[in-house]
Motif scaffolding. Structure first.
Motif, PDB file in Angstrom:
ATOM      1  N   LEU A  63       0.830  -1.288  -0.131  1.00  0.00           N
ATOM      2  CA  LEU A  63       0.124   0.082   0.025  1.00  0.00           C
ATOM      3  C   LEU A  63       0.851   1.265   0.198  1.00  0.00           C
ATOM      4  CD1 LEU A  63      -2.721  -1.027   2.557  1.00  0.00           C
ATOM      5  CD2 LEU A  63      -3.197   0.088   0.336  1.00  0.00           C
ATOM      6  N   PRO A  64       0.494   2.370  -0.604  1.00  0.00           N
ATOM      7  CA  PRO A  64       1.047   3.708  -0.570  1.00  0.00           C
ATOM      8  C   PRO A  64       1.218   4.123   1.023  1.00  0.00           C
ATOM      9  CG  PRO A  64      -0.426   3.796  -2.270  1.00  0.00           C
ATOM     10  CD  PRO A  64      -0.629   2.441  -1.757  1.00  0.00           C
ATOM     11  N   LEU A  65       2.037   4.892   0.978  1.00  0.00           N
ATOM     12  CA  LEU A  65       2.458   5.256   2.527  1.00  0.00           C
ATOM     13  C   LEU A  65       1.340   6.236   3.163  1.00  0.00           C
ATOM     14  CD1 LEU A  65       6.172   6.498   2.168  1.00  0.00           C
ATOM     15  CD2 LEU A  65       5.475   4.259   3.131  1.00  0.00           C
ATOM     16  N   GLN A  66       0.782   7.032   2.196  1.00  0.00           N
ATOM     17  CA  GLN A  66      -0.613   7.985   2.865  1.00  0.00           C
ATOM     18  C   GLN A  66      -1.692   6.925   2.723  1.00  0.00           C
ATOM     19  OE1 GLN A  66       1.137   8.140  -0.024  1.00  0.00           O
ATOM     20  NE2 GLN A  66      -0.101   8.633  -1.741  1.00  0.00           N
ATOM     21  N   GLN A  67      -2.249   6.533   3.915  1.00  0.00           N
ATOM     22  CA  GLN A  67      -3.551   5.868   4.083  1.00  0.00           C
ATOM     23  C   GLN A  67      -4.374   6.870   4.995  1.00  0.00           C
ATOM     24  OE1 GLN A  67      -2.925   1.801   5.381  1.00  0.00           O
ATOM     25  NE2 GLN A  67      -1.059   1.610   4.041  1.00  0.00           N
ATOM     26  N   PRO A  68      -5.906   6.222   4.615  1.00  0.00           N
ATOM     27  CA  PRO A  68      -6.482   5.538   3.498  1.00  0.00           C
ATOM     28  C   PRO A  68      -6.016   6.181   2.121  1.00  0.00           C
ATOM     29  CG  PRO A  68      -8.224   6.676   4.448  1.00  0.00           C
ATOM     30  CD  PRO A  68      -7.107   6.981   5.539  1.00  0.00           C
ATOM     31  N   VAL A  69      -5.796   5.380   1.142  1.00  0.00           N
ATOM     32  CA  VAL A  69      -5.669   5.648  -0.331  1.00  0.00           C
ATOM     33  C   VAL A  69      -7.050   6.077  -0.873  1.00  0.00           C
ATOM     34  CG1 VAL A  69      -5.034   5.192  -2.495  1.00  0.00           C
ATOM     35  CG2 VAL A  69      -3.814   4.101  -0.415  1.00  0.00           C
ATOM     36  N   LYS A  70      -7.217   7.113  -1.332  1.00  0.00           N
ATOM     37  CA  LYS A  70      -8.693   8.102  -1.792  1.00  0.00           C
ATOM     38  C   LYS A  70      -8.575   7.485  -3.351  1.00  0.00           C
ATOM     39  CE  LYS A  70      -8.694  11.689   1.619  1.00  0.00           C
ATOM     40  NZ  LYS A  70      -8.787  12.893   1.799  1.00  0.00           N
ATOM     41  N   ILE A  71      -9.756   6.895  -3.804  1.00  0.00           N
ATOM     42  CA  ILE A  71      -9.827   6.371  -5.140  1.00  0.00           C
ATOM     43  C   ILE A  71     -11.081   7.176  -5.640  1.00  0.00           C
ATOM     44  CG2 ILE A  71     -10.110   4.560  -6.502  1.00  0.00           C
ATOM     45  CD1 ILE A  71      -7.771   4.214  -5.039  1.00  0.00           C
TER      46      ILE A  71
END
Length: 341
Positions: A33-41
């Motif tokens: 997963l990318p470092l920034q979470q939650p990932v906004k889709i």
């Protein structure tokens, strides 16, 4: 291929091998997963065409472009020149949210091909798909109804704490040549919700698209409602036929009208929705049959009483001529108020 009206110019379909510039060294880490979470889709659709809308099975066919956008700072880069502001990377080599279409037999979006990566790490995924989607229809106002055809996206492997859909500022649109037999296309709306697939499980984020359509009712007015009304009127005419005897009296008209109405219903039953609740058309058909049946009851009673009380027979017949059509019109007004207003 055209792009959705109102949207920024989308990247070309990602298939030009000469433009693919793989990023070396860091791609192995992209499975996480990318470092920034939650990932906004961000998600959107562009409707190309419709297939059959099956109101019996409550599903429909849709030819659409689905596009997704998210940011992964690990893919950020410095452009080489003003002409190279984007890169094309194989989707299989980077992290992706594993989005699937929930109401299409768990169809996972294709993971082959390439995606566009912008200098700030924004990833854009675009695919054109032919889908067969299930969507529950509200058919209470059947033949005068409006429907919302659903398309639901969900990340099958991540919870709402890891991946969350957001309402895209880019409106979902449709191709102006889109044509749906029997329906008018009104608008497309998008909503974002969190849901639990099973009790006590982690919540998952969903992007829900609703394609609003309205039925064109002219065909049914001329091919269903008007013939039934004429059949009912034929039954009423039996109240004006002289009471002579059964073969030449009112019975052939009223019995024939009832059998014709039932046969008509069987002939169109294959196109009717199989729902457990009463629709407007069901209620209309029932009051037609009840009115014809009451006409038949009055004729049976009058035939029996004809030779006993001639004057009473004439009075009851006059009342039947007024009350039965009036009761039908009142019943029709009631079901219109209940189902359509």
């Amino acid at each position: 291929m055209g792009h959705p009206p109102g949207l920024a110019e989308p990247p070309p379909m990602l298939s030009i091998a000469a433009d693919i510039q793989p990023i070396t060294g860091q791609l192995k880490a992209q499975a996480q997963l990318p470092l920034q979470q939650p990932v906004k889709i961000k998600a959107g659709i562009f409707v190309y065409d419709f297939g059959e809308i099956n109101q019996v099975l409550q599903n429909y066919q849709l030819n659409t472009i689905i596009w997704l956008s998210w940011q992964d700072s690990r893919l950020a880069f410095t452009p080489d020149s003003a002409d190279k502001s984007e890169k094309f990377i194989p989707l299989a080599s980077i992290w992706s949210p594993d989005v699937e279409v929930v109401n299409s037999a768990n169809l996972e979006l294709p993971s082959d091909g390439d995606v566009t990566v912008e200098p700030d790490g924004t990833v854009t995924y675009i695919r054109r798909l032919n889908l067969k989607l299930s969507s529950e229809l509200n058919l209470v106002r059947f033949r005068f109804d409006q429907q919302q055809l659903k398309l639901i996206l969900e990340s099958g492997n991540y919870t709402s704490n890891q991946v969350v859909f957001t309402v895209s500022p880019r409106p979902s649109q449709w191709r102006k040549e889109v044509f749906i037999s029997e329906w008018n296309l009104e608008k497309i709306t998008q909503d974002v919700v969190t849901t639990q697939l099973v009790p006590e499980a982690d919540e998952e984020s969903q992007a829900r698209f609703a394609i609003h359509i309205q039925r064109r009712s002219g065909f049914y007015l001329w091919r269903a409602f008007l013939p039934l009304i004429l059949i009912v009127i034929v039954a009423w005419l039996s109240l004006w036929v002289p009471l002579l005897n059964v073969p030449t009296g009112p019975f052939p008209l009223s019995i024939g009208a009832l059998l014709t109405a039932i046969t008509f219903n069987f002939s169109i039953s294959s196109s009717l929705p199989r729902v457990s609740y009463l629709t407007f058309f069901d209620a209309f058909f029932l009051i037609c049959c009840i009115s014809i049946f009451l006409t038949l009851v009055v004729n049976v009673y009058l035939t029996k009483r004809q030779q006993e009380v001639q004057m009473e027979t004439k009075t009851i017949r006059r009342l039947g001529r007024r009350l039965i059509p009036t009761s039908f019109l009142v019943s029709l007004a009631i079901i219109i108020l209940v189902f359509l207003i």
